[in-house]
Design a protein around this motif. Structure first.
Motif, PDB file in Angstrom:
ATOM      1  N   VAL A 118       0.855  -1.190   0.000  1.00 38.32           N
ATOM      2  CA  VAL A 118       0.000   0.000   0.000  1.00 38.32           C
ATOM      3  C   VAL A 118       0.887   1.235   0.000  1.00 38.32           C
ATOM      4  N   GLN A 119       0.412   2.279  -0.612  1.00 35.92           N
ATOM      5  CA  GLN A 119       1.164   3.521  -0.656  1.00 35.92           C
ATOM      6  C   GLN A 119       1.050   4.269   0.672  1.00 35.92           C
ATOM      7  N   PRO A 120       2.035   5.081   0.991  1.00 38.43           N
ATOM      8  CA  PRO A 120       1.925   5.912   2.197  1.00 38.43           C
ATOM      9  C   PRO A 120       0.639   6.724   2.189  1.00 38.43           C
ATOM     10  N   GLY A 121      -0.003   6.758   3.331  1.00 35.21           N
ATOM     11  CA  GLY A 121      -1.282   7.440   3.432  1.00 35.21           C
ATOM     12  C   GLY A 121      -2.473   6.554   3.154  1.00 35.21           C
ATOM     13  N   GLY A 122      -2.208   5.355   2.667  1.00 41.44           N
ATOM     14  CA  GLY A 122      -3.283   4.431   2.317  1.00 41.44           C
ATOM     15  C   GLY A 122      -3.805   3.660   3.512  1.00 41.44           C
ATOM     16  N   SER A 123      -4.736   2.748   3.227  1.00 33.60           N
ATOM     17  CA  SER A 123      -5.409   1.970   4.269  1.00 33.60           C
ATOM     18  C   SER A 123      -5.412   0.493   3.927  1.00 33.60           C
ATOM     19  N   ARG A 181      -4.931   6.067  14.325  1.00 31.66           N
ATOM     20  CA  ARG A 181      -4.793   5.589  12.940  1.00 31.66           C
ATOM     21  C   ARG A 181      -5.342   4.177  12.772  1.00 31.66           C
ATOM     22  N   PHE A 182      -5.191   3.356  13.788  1.00 33.44           N
ATOM     23  CA  PHE A 182      -5.623   1.959  13.730  1.00 33.44           C
ATOM     24  C   PHE A 182      -6.859   1.773  14.601  1.00 33.44           C
ATOM     25  N   THR A 183      -7.740   0.876  14.148  1.00 32.15           N
ATOM     26  CA  THR A 183      -8.936   0.541  14.911  1.00 32.15           C
ATOM     27  C   THR A 183      -9.097  -0.969  14.963  1.00 32.15           C
ATOM     28  N   LYS A 225       2.198   4.551   7.159  1.00 33.90           N
ATOM     29  CA  LYS A 225       3.494   5.172   6.947  1.00 33.90           C
ATOM     30  C   LYS A 225       4.508   4.089   6.586  1.00 33.90           C
ATOM     31  N   PRO A 226       5.592   4.464   5.935  1.00 36.28           N
ATOM     32  CA  PRO A 226       6.623   3.459   5.615  1.00 36.28           C
ATOM     33  C   PRO A 226       7.108   2.701   6.849  1.00 36.28           C
ATOM     34  N   THR A 262       0.922 -11.764   8.544  1.00 27.96           N
ATOM     35  CA  THR A 262       0.660 -11.284   7.193  1.00 27.96           C
ATOM     36  C   THR A 262       1.516 -10.043   6.978  1.00 27.96           C
ATOM     37  N   LEU A 263       2.165  -9.972   5.836  1.00 28.16           N
ATOM     38  CA  LEU A 263       3.120  -8.895   5.562  1.00 28.16           C
ATOM     39  C   LEU A 263       2.404  -7.660   5.048  1.00 28.16           C
ATOM     40  N   VAL A 264       2.723  -6.536   5.664  1.00 31.94           N
ATOM     41  CA  VAL A 264       2.238  -5.231   5.209  1.00 31.94           C
ATOM     42  C   VAL A 264       3.447  -4.417   4.775  1.00 31.94           C
ATOM     43  N   THR A 265       3.417  -3.956   3.546  1.00 32.53           N
ATOM     44  CA  THR A 265       4.502  -3.139   3.018  1.00 32.53           C
ATOM     45  C   THR A 265       3.937  -1.792   2.618  1.00 32.53           C
ATOM     46  N   VAL A 266       4.483  -0.742   3.205  1.00 25.06           N
ATOM     47  CA  VAL A 266       4.030   0.608   2.891  1.00 25.06           C
ATOM     48  C   VAL A 266       5.146   1.304   2.122  1.00 25.06           C
TER      49      VAL A 266
END
Length: 129
Positions: free
Chosen positions: A12-17, A68-70, A88-89, A123-127
């Motif tokens: 996901v791009q910075p600022g994304g969800s 930011r997180f819920t 954020k990255p 699960t991998l999250v890449t910003v």
């Protein structure tokens, strides 16, 4: 087989969800506090993010993700969610969920995962842009 399975990660791009899911199989989440924690690539340190209690649905957040997180849960589906906004990255990491005794939420707040009895493979999250 008792297990938790995380899903929903990705790029996901910075600022994304993104919304992560944590599904239980082989047991019910009803009596467990569920926590999310993460581990950045190449780092040994685990960072507790959030926890939701089983009794009254109280939620707890680390300062790094508060606002930011819920976290939420659907006991009927034995699933817990982590909605992540304004990513954020530095949020790049493998994200895990963990089931802990219900009292751990009261004792440890967002760090309830430290009392984990069952946890998933992550699960991998890449910003990144």
């Amino acid at each position: 087989q008792v297990q938790l399975v995380e899903s929903g990660g990705g790029l996901v791009q910075p600022g994304g969800s993104l919304t992560l899911s944590c599904a239980a199989s082989g047991f019910s989440l009803d009596e467990y506090a569920i926590g999310w924690f993460r581990q950045a690539p190449g780092k040994e340190h685990e960072e507790g993010l959030s926890c939701i209690s089983s009794r009254d649905g109280s939620t707890y957040y680390a300062d790094s993700v508060k606002g930011r997180f819920t976290i939420s849960r659907d006991n009927a589906k034995d699933t817990v969610y982590l909605q992540m906004n304004s990513l954020k990255p530095e949020d790049t990491a493998v994200y895990y969920c963990a089931a802990a005794p219900w009292s751990s939420a009261v004792i440890a707040g967002w760090d309830c995962y430290r009392y984990r009895e069952v946890w998933g493979r992550g699960t991998l999250v890449t910003v990144s842009s």
